[in-house]
Enzyme design. Sequence first.
Site, PDB file in Angstrom:
ATOM      1  N   ASP A 183     -35.704  42.180 -52.105  1.00  0.00           N
ATOM      2  CA  ASP A 183     -34.415  41.930 -51.355  1.00  0.00           C
ATOM      3  C   ASP A 183     -34.887  42.358 -49.786  1.00  0.00           C
ATOM      4  OD1 ASP A 183     -32.109  41.446 -50.353  1.00  0.00           O
ATOM      5  OD2 ASP A 183     -31.072  43.321 -51.400  1.00  0.00           O
TER       6      ASP A 183
ATOM      7  N   ASP B  51     -33.038  35.756 -46.342  1.00  0.00           N
ATOM      8  CA  ASP B  51     -32.868  37.026 -47.377  1.00  0.00           C
ATOM      9  C   ASP B  51     -33.262  36.419 -48.682  1.00  0.00           C
ATOM     10  OD1 ASP B  51     -31.483  38.664 -48.855  1.00  0.00           O
ATOM     11  OD2 ASP B  51     -29.239  38.160 -48.582  1.00  0.00           O
TER      12      ASP B  51
END
Length: 422
Positions: free
Chosen positions: A79, A282
Amino acid sequence: MAAAARWGRWAPIVGVLLLALLMLPFAPAPASAATPARSPLSSASSAVFLLSGDVYPVGHYYVTMNIGDPAKPYFLDVDTGSDLTWLQCDAPCQSCNKVPHPWYRPTKNKLVPCANSLCTALHSGLSSNNKCASQQQCDYQIKYTDKASSLGVLVTDSFSLLLRNKSNVRPSLSFGCGYDQQVGKNGAAQATTDGLLGLGRGSVSLLSQLKQQGITKNVLGHCLSTSGGGFLFFGDDMVPTSRVTWVPMVKSSSGNYYSPGSATLYFDRRSLGITPMEVVFDSGSTYTYFSAQPYQAIVSAIKGGLSKSLKQVTDPSLPLCWKGQKAFKSVFDVKKDFKSLQLIIGKNAAMEIPPENYLVVTKNGNVCLGILDGSAAKLKFNIIGDITMQDQMVIYDNERAQLGWIRGSCSRSPKSIMSSFP
């Protein structure tokens, strides 16, 4: 942000709030934890990791990290949209998911004290309720936009890393020991990962800690394969020397995200006529999210050019789907019926988004749009997610404050993959 929830993934992180009054299950640590010693390495190198997972049906890409002494394997969701790495943790666990490996078990001497600079960084700039419940430990609570959360305490333990220069290093890194997770409808639900690998821009990020200890430079890259898997690297000696499209990294108005600033959308080389929009990269988001205006413009453009052989159909996997005359087996069966998108960043940097970078074929044999309405998900910004970053190396260079990408197949081993990049 990351893991499993709305349409397959947690939405990006919206804040870290200290739970100042919570009495944790840990007893106070007998002494303050020392800052990890700087690595004796004379020069930085890169660490490379193979990835597992996919956009569909798994919903995320994850890496195996070996943590502790003796080292034990854990699957961590990759992440770049959040800073804190955390593991589901038996401290003891108040509410944890069923995970692939036994819960991480900390010891009291691993606690990060409240006065530690990483604890201060984690809490800074957040709510006024930012006092530690105990000076011996650093509490945290992360909340996500889909109402999922992780509650825990910071600990420090060793990570086993094999560098490309053949060195084996075991740096002591700080991460979250999450003993109370609320994920989905049932906290006891099965999870495909043991936790999350936070690779954001903040000082608590694992990448920032490796840089601080002189082990790798503050550069990371990932190559996500459309067929599943791929690789992740820390450090800069795997960055291609040519043909990379580079753009400056700017400070996002939405938070401490990796952002190239404003971008304009084109469909089949034609402008969609929308106002330039801020985007963030992201890897913690399975899909790409655009705000209402660009999303509706994309949907209208796609529908306007579709073959009459495709019929809109309801599919539980995603909001907008079509079926063909027979079930599709892969995106490549249907990509000829769709046009490419282009994302123009800055004055002339272009990211090509072919149909396989915005479509998903579900288990029902339907083809679905993997670009979602961010306003429906209550997001305040636009996200370039995993689906759009597939089969290109994406590089987050914090040393030079720039983002880069270069297209190439990510479906082979890192060594053979590198031969497809200059």
